[in-house]
Write an enzyme that holds these catalytic residues in place. Structure first.
Site, PDB file in Angstrom:
ATOM      1  N   HIS A  39      96.659  74.983  11.310  1.00 30.99           N
ATOM      2  CA  HIS A  39      96.864  73.466  12.429  1.00 30.99           C
ATOM      3  C   HIS A  39      97.210  72.550  11.720  1.00 30.99           C
ATOM      4  O   HIS A  39      98.303  72.074  11.755  1.00 30.99           O
ATOM      5  CB  HIS A  39      95.500  72.729  12.905  1.00 30.99           C
ATOM      6  N   LEU A 186      94.910  83.288  10.452  1.00 32.81           N
ATOM      7  CA  LEU A 186      94.010  82.110  11.078  1.00 32.81           C
ATOM      8  C   LEU A 186      93.779  82.121  12.245  1.00 32.81           C
ATOM      9  O   LEU A 186      95.025  81.905  12.792  1.00 32.81           O
ATOM     10  CB  LEU A 186      94.395  80.677   9.581  1.00 32.81           C
ATOM     11  N   SER A 188      90.055  80.249  14.975  1.00 31.68           N
ATOM     12  CA  SER A 188      89.283  79.301  14.454  1.00 31.68           C
ATOM     13  C   SER A 188      88.040  80.909  14.897  1.00 31.68           C
ATOM     14  O   SER A 188      87.016  79.815  14.850  1.00 31.68           O
ATOM     15  CB  SER A 188      89.143  78.112  15.884  1.00 31.68           C
TER      16      SER A 188
END
Ligand code: PAF
Length: 285
Positions: A39, A186, A188
């Site tokens: 992000h 990556l 979450s």
């Protein structure tokens, strides 16, 4: 500009209108929070390109096909706000569920064709939920550009198609997948892996890299490339493959020959955690 946290669509509209009056262009980074360096790369890119950077943080209930995934989705608002501040965002939109879905939602965005395979095959209603919330966010913020990660390749294709087919006045910017040093994309959801699952998870990228190498070397038969990549995954007992597919990059349909750019995408379960990843391949690259 320092970081301003906004809870309502009306507040966002007036803050964005103020920024526009001062001549700023507007970039939107839609997220569900639990922010990580992936992000961060989207916020950085927006920061380079827009005078006003808006990050939205909303765990969108209508895109979850499993209740437990929605309930366990990490929610780390304080950390996320500090992250947005440190990356130089201007506005963070954190709506409550009632703000986004005030009454029963009767209008939805359906992108057909592209949503019927890969993740769409296994997550009924997921992309309808994604497209609907993204259109709502675009309508609320009205950005010049919106930023999405290549890691969610099908999501990106669906959003691009929605914007194109519905004449939404926004430019969609894709940013490359950010990876851990061992190759794991990556996500979450990575933080929910056990140490053993975390150690096993890079196998997905290794399988995709093999597919990438074989097609770069000129392997034309998707079945062969797929079988080799699946062989890598089969070597990891903690990995349960949901799918691994080789599709074209526009319509996301399986290809019968690898003669141009293709997307190799996979979803693999490690225990109750489902991870996705993909690579763009081109013959002779
Ligand atoms: O990629 C995500 O985090 C979500 O699917 C998105 C685009 C923010 C929509 O809820």
């Amino acid at each position: 500009m320092s970081l301003t946290v906004l809870r309502s669509a009306a507040e966002v509209r007036s803050a964005v209108a103020r920024a526009r009056r001062s001549g700023a262009s507007v970039g939107l980074v839609p997220t569900m929070g639990a922010l990580h360096a992936g992000h961060g790369s989207l916020i950085d890119r927006a920061r380079q390109e827009a005078g006003c950077v808006v990050v939205s943080i909303f765990v969108n209930p209508i895109q979850f096909d499993r209740r437990d995934d929605f309930e366990h989705y990490p929610r780390l608002l304080e950390t996320d706000l500090a992250f947005c501040g440190a990356r130089g965002a201007d506005l963070v939109f954190v709506p409550a569920e009632e703000e986004m879905y005030a009454g029963p939602q009767r209008a939805f965005v359906e992108v057909t064709g592209l949503t019927e395979q890969l993740c769409g095959r296994f997550r009924p209603g997921h992309f309808r939920g994604v497209a609907t919330v993204v259109l709502k966010l675009l309508n609320i913020v009205q950005p010049d550009r919106a930023y999405f990660g290549q890691k969610d390749a099908q999501q990106l294709a669906v959003i691009r198609r929605m914007v194109r087919d519905l004449n939404v006045p926004v430019e969609i910017i894709a940013a490359p997948t950010v990876r851990e040093p061992d190759g794991l994309a990556l996500s979450s959801r990575n933080r929910r892996l056990t140490p053993e699952q975390r150690a096993a998870a890079p196998v997905l990228y290794r399988a995709l890299q093999l597919a990438e190498r074989l097609s770069a070397e000129g392997a034309e038969h998707p079945e062969r490339v797929k079988a080799e990549a699946l062989g890598v995954l089969a070597g990891q007992p903690l990995a349960r493959v949901e799918y691994l597919e080789i599709v074209d990059t526009e319509e996301l349909q399986p290809v019968s020959r690898i003669t141009g750019p293709v997307l190799v995408a996979g979803a693999v379960w490690f225990g109750s955690i489902r991870l996705i990843d993909n690579v763009l391949c081109a013959p002779g690259r």
